[in-house]
Design an enzyme around this catalytic site. Structure first.
Site, PDB file in Angstrom:
ATOM      1  N   ARG A  13     -15.727  16.563  26.990  1.00  0.00           N
ATOM      2  CA  ARG A  13     -15.038  15.740  25.980  1.00  0.00           C
ATOM      3  C   ARG A  13     -13.624  15.374  26.450  1.00  0.00           C
ATOM      4  O   ARG A  13     -13.045  14.384  26.042  1.00  0.00           O
ATOM      5  CB  ARG A  13     -14.995  16.452  24.610  1.00  0.00           C
ATOM      6  N   TYR A  71     -16.126  -9.533  14.827  1.00  0.00           N
ATOM      7  CA  TYR A  71     -17.403  -8.825  14.699  1.00  0.00           C
ATOM      8  C   TYR A  71     -17.388  -8.029  13.378  1.00  0.00           C
ATOM      9  O   TYR A  71     -16.366  -7.427  13.025  1.00  0.00           O
ATOM     10  CB  TYR A  71     -17.591  -7.903  15.909  1.00  0.00           C
ATOM     11  N   ASP A 121     -10.082  -8.120  22.188  1.00  0.00           N
ATOM     12  CA  ASP A 121     -11.485  -7.764  22.413  1.00  0.00           C
ATOM     13  C   ASP A 121     -12.060  -8.793  23.382  1.00  0.00           C
ATOM     14  O   ASP A 121     -12.187  -9.977  23.051  1.00  0.00           O
ATOM     15  CB  ASP A 121     -12.235  -7.781  21.071  1.00  0.00           C
ATOM     16  N   LYS A 170     -22.586  -4.839  26.014  1.00  0.00           N
ATOM     17  CA  LYS A 170     -22.967  -6.249  26.165  1.00  0.00           C
ATOM     18  C   LYS A 170     -23.010  -6.634  27.644  1.00  0.00           C
ATOM     19  O   LYS A 170     -23.838  -6.144  28.371  1.00  0.00           O
ATOM     20  CB  LYS A 170     -22.005  -7.102  25.338  1.00  0.00           C
TER      21      LYS A 170
HETATM   22  N1  LCS Z   1     -16.687  -6.188  19.652  1.00  0.00           N
HETATM   23  C1  LCS Z   1     -17.519  -7.250  19.644  1.00  0.00           C
HETATM   24  C2  LCS Z   1     -16.972  -8.612  19.918  1.00  0.00           C
HETATM   25  C3  LCS Z   1     -18.874  -7.061  19.382  1.00  0.00           C
HETATM   26  O1  LCS Z   1     -19.666  -8.123  19.388  1.00  0.00           O
HETATM   27  C4  LCS Z   1     -19.358  -5.758  19.098  1.00  0.00           C
HETATM   28  C5  LCS Z   1     -20.773  -5.491  18.780  1.00  0.00           C
HETATM   29  C6  LCS Z   1     -18.454  -4.689  19.098  1.00  0.00           C
HETATM   30  C7  LCS Z   1     -17.130  -4.946  19.389  1.00  0.00           C
HETATM   31  C8  LCS Z   1     -18.888  -3.273  18.817  1.00  0.00           C
HETATM   32  O2  LCS Z   1     -19.502  -2.767  19.941  1.00  0.00           O
HETATM   33  P1  LCS Z   1     -20.612  -1.598  19.900  1.00  0.00           P
HETATM   34  O3  LCS Z   1     -20.010  -0.478  19.143  1.00  0.00           O
HETATM   35  O4  LCS Z   1     -21.809  -2.158  19.239  1.00  0.00           O
HETATM   36  O5  LCS Z   1     -20.802  -1.288  21.351  1.00  0.00           O
HETATM   37  N2  LCS Z   1     -21.501  -6.641  18.507  1.00  0.00           N
HETATM   38  C9  LCS Z   1     -22.738  -6.718  18.153  1.00  0.00           C
HETATM   39  C10 LCS Z   1     -23.381  -7.920  17.858  1.00  0.00           C
HETATM   40  O6  LCS Z   1     -22.858  -9.034  17.842  1.00  0.00           O
HETATM   41  N3  LCS Z   1     -24.645  -7.693  17.603  1.00  0.00           N
HETATM   42  O7  LCS Z   1     -24.931  -6.343  17.614  1.00  0.00           O
HETATM   43  C11 LCS Z   1     -23.719  -5.637  17.969  1.00  0.00           C
END
Ligand code: LCS
Length: 394
Positions: A59, A112, A185, A210
């Site tokens: 951790r 998001y 972001d 992603k």
């Molecule tokens: N920032 C952006 C721009 C995102 O699109 C997402 C997730 C996150 C942060 C959060 O990331 P995660 O914790 O899921 O790794 N976006 C998603 C979407 O557009 N569809 O499913 C998840």
């Protein structure tokens, strides 16, 4: 490897990259361990006391995870990277490291859904941080929202799913004199297509789930910023809140990262063709893609980004019902949330990724009920076009 190489892909593969010292393994092993053995109690005490470098407990740090964090720092051109268990863990830990009760945040109004929910329902409603959701593509509106207690300007550019851009360099010049930190972001772009720190941002965050992964097999998050700030986030917030990434996930992300540039080039080329095809299709009302010359911020996209990305949104004529029929009729595109996968993914923001945002607020920022988001994959583009054409013509 020396740091004489300038090309982004060469640096991605080689900068500060060494075969593993003990065995010569070219690929870094997965250090799938929770804990690390000390030679004696003095060594354990020295490591916990910070007088000796070295691992203690996963951790607090793990070699595979740290290798990924170092690589993202190289690519974003920042001092230090930190890896987290998800994009939301990266965003929440970074923001908790930057704000305290009574502070004020200005955030892009199109975000998001879970980022919006974290700001609104957790930071604002539970922890006494004031949040203004502002159209950050409008400098005057940002200026008008500044308060003496504003500490962070949070940007998502391009924004999910409206693709609206914020001018990072101009906003940095605007808010820096007010002692405001800028967090960007960069999930939609990856460091190959946009490097916010070079434009004046203080911290860049990613959902590594992603494009950095690219293969739809891992959930992870990354952040890069100054050594001072990232050390405090790692050694305090990540240590005590604990949203860490596991070593196997770090391994998968290191592997995905190796092909980032070839994947992104194909994503971008395919998305451009899909955007043009949709723009010219009689069943389509509008297309939101920064690479189309009639996109309102096309000029900014060309300046700020090295490519237009692989994700776009569009609205079909006939509203929600027709949109639903399209999503039901595609056969190649997969009906799934997430983005940046090698497969083309299609989804409905209003009822899925952004359902948590109240409808009025959603509509105000352009997330209409009929909007469909498409993460264009790396398939042969003619097959994607054929699939969409078949679904739109039904
Ligand atoms: N920032 C952006 C721009 C995102 O699109 C997402 C997730 C996150 C942060 C959060 O990331 P995660 O914790 O899921 O790794 N976006 C998603 C979407 O557009 N569809 O499913 C998840």
């Amino acid at each position: 490897m020396s740091e004489e190489w300038k090309g982004f892909t060469t640096r991605l593969l080689h900068e500060r990259y060494q075969p593993e010292a003990a065995t010569g393994a070219l690929t870094l092993p997965i250090f799938q361990t929770s804990t690390f053995v000390f030679e004696n109690p003095e060594q354990g005490a020295a490591r916990f006391g910070g007088t000796e470098e070295g691992y203690m407990y996963s951790r607090l740090g793990n070699p595979t995870v740290d290798a990924l964090a170092e690589r993202i720092a190289i690519l974003e051109n920042g001092e230090m990277g930190v890896a987290f268990g998800s994009g939301m863990a990266a965003i929440s830990h970074v923001m908790m490291g930057l704000v305290k009760k009574g502070d004020h945040i200005i955030a892009s109004d199109a975000l998001y859904g879970c980022t919006f929910a974290f700001f609104q329902s957790i930071l604002a409603e539970r922890f006494g941080v004031c949040v203004s959701f502002v159209d950050t593509s409008d400098m005057q509106k940002v200026m008008d929202s500044l308060r003496p207690e504003t500490t962070v300007l949070y940007l998502e550019t391009p924004a999910n799913p409206t693709m609206k851009l914020s001018d990072i360099r101009a906003l940095a010049q605007l808010v820096k004199p007010h002692n405001v930190k800028i967090v960007v972001d960069n999930t939609f772009m990856s460091p190959y297509l946009q490097r916010p720190l070079e434009l004046g941002a203080d911290v860049v965050v990613h959902s590594a789930t992603k494009y950095i992964s690219g293969h739809g097999d891992v959930v992870g998050g990354l952040a890069v910023g100054s050594k001072e700030l990232m050390t405090s986030i790692k050694k305090s917030f990540l240590k005590d809140i604990g949203g860490v990434m596991g070593p196997f996930d770090a391994f998968l992300l290191l592997r995905g990262l190796k092909t980032l540039t070839v994947r992104m080039d194909k994503h971008c080329a395919n998305a451009m063709k899909v955007a043009e095809f949709l723009r010219d299709h009689p069943a389509v009302e509008r297309v939101l893609y920064p690479g189309l010359p009639d996109f309102p911020q096309y000029e900014l996209a060309k300046q700020q980004m090295n490519g237009f990305g692989g994700t776009l949104s569009f609205e079909v004529k006939g509203g929600v019902e027709k949109g639903r029929r399209v999503m039901n009729s595609v056969r190649l595109c997969q009906l799934a949330v997430s983005l940046g996968d090698v497969h083309t993914l299609i989804q409905h923001p209003a009822s899925m990724t952004h359902a948590v945002i109240p409808r009025e607020e959603r509509l105000q920022v352009g997330i209409t009920d009929g909007l469909i988001r498409l993460s264009v994959g790396i398939e042969d583009v003619d097959d994607i076009l054929q699939d969409l054409d078949g679904a739109l013509s039904k």
